[in-house]
Design a protein around this motif. Structure first.
Motif, short mmCIF file in Angstrom:
data_model
loop_
_atom_site.label_atom_id
_atom_site.label_comp_id
_atom_site.label_asym_id
_atom_site.label_seq_id
_atom_site.Cartn_x
_atom_site.Cartn_y
_atom_site.Cartn_z
N SER A 20 -0.41 6.34 5.08
CA SER A 20 -0.75 5.21 4.24
C SER A 20 0.36 5.03 3.22
CB SER A 20 -2.08 5.45 3.54
OG SER A 20 -3.13 5.52 4.48
N PRO A 41 -1.40 -2.10 9.87
CA PRO A 41 -2.54 -1.39 9.27
C PRO A 41 -3.28 -2.29 8.29
CG PRO A 41 -0.56 -0.07 9.08
CD PRO A 41 -0.14 -1.44 9.55
N GLU A 75 -6.55 6.19 10.33
CA GLU A 75 -5.92 4.87 10.29
C GLU A 75 -5.17 4.69 8.97
OE1 GLU A 75 -7.27 0.29 11.19
OE2 GLU A 75 -8.72 1.64 10.30
N PRO A 76 -3.87 4.35 9.03
CA PRO A 76 -3.12 4.14 7.79
C PRO A 76 -3.59 2.90 7.04
CG PRO A 76 -1.78 3.57 9.68
CD PRO A 76 -3.05 4.14 10.22
N VAL A 77 -3.42 2.91 5.74
CA VAL A 77 -3.79 1.80 4.88
C VAL A 77 -2.65 1.54 3.91
CG1 VAL A 77 -5.39 1.02 3.08
CG2 VAL A 77 -6.25 2.33 5.01
N LYS A 109 -7.22 -7.34 7.45
CA LYS A 109 -6.94 -6.74 8.76
C LYS A 109 -6.31 -7.84 9.60
CE LYS A 109 -10.21 -3.00 8.99
NZ LYS A 109 -11.23 -2.34 9.78
#
Length: 125
Positions: A20, A41, A75-77, A109
């Motif tokens: 992230s 992401p 999941e990267p943010v 998203k």
């Protein structure tokens, strides 16, 4: 703990858990956001003011994204801070229908809004 200074972002650009990323500057111009909109992401748009009170929320976002025990998702943010009292920030607030409650966090998203969170500063710890 990171020091909070007038008009400076309270965090620095560092790789966070699960790749992230927090962007270490305030977006003050609509065009500055375009670079980050192309990321795949999820992107958190943190509409905020450069105040100690609002930076509590920004710091909490950073803390969660930087600690794998608090953010166990793989999941990267990406986190982008938008200065809500700048001309570009106000324009982006209209684009993303933020409303008058600041701070507000919009989740994008694939460049589309998919969620919104408005913390209550009076009860936020």
């Amino acid at each position: 703990m990171v020091q909070v200074m007038e008009r400076s972002c309270p965090i620095t650009a560092v790789d966070l858990s699960s790749s992230s990323l927090a962007i270490d500057t305030y977006i003050t111009n609509k065009q500055e956001l375009y670079t980050y909109l192309s990321v795949k992401p999820p992107l958190l748009l943190n509409f905020t003011f450069a105040t100690k009170e609002n930076n509590k929320v920004t710091q909490a976002l950073f803390d969660v994204l930087s600690d794998k025990s608090k953010y166990p998702n793989n999941e990267p943010v990406y986190l982008v801070n938008i200065l809500a009292d700048s001309e570009g920030g106000r324009e982006l607030m209209l684009d993303y229908v933020v409303g008058s409650k600041i701070p507000s966090i919009i989740v994008l998203k694939h460049q589309l809004p998919s969620g919104k969170y408005v913390p209550d500063l009076e009860t936020f710890t």
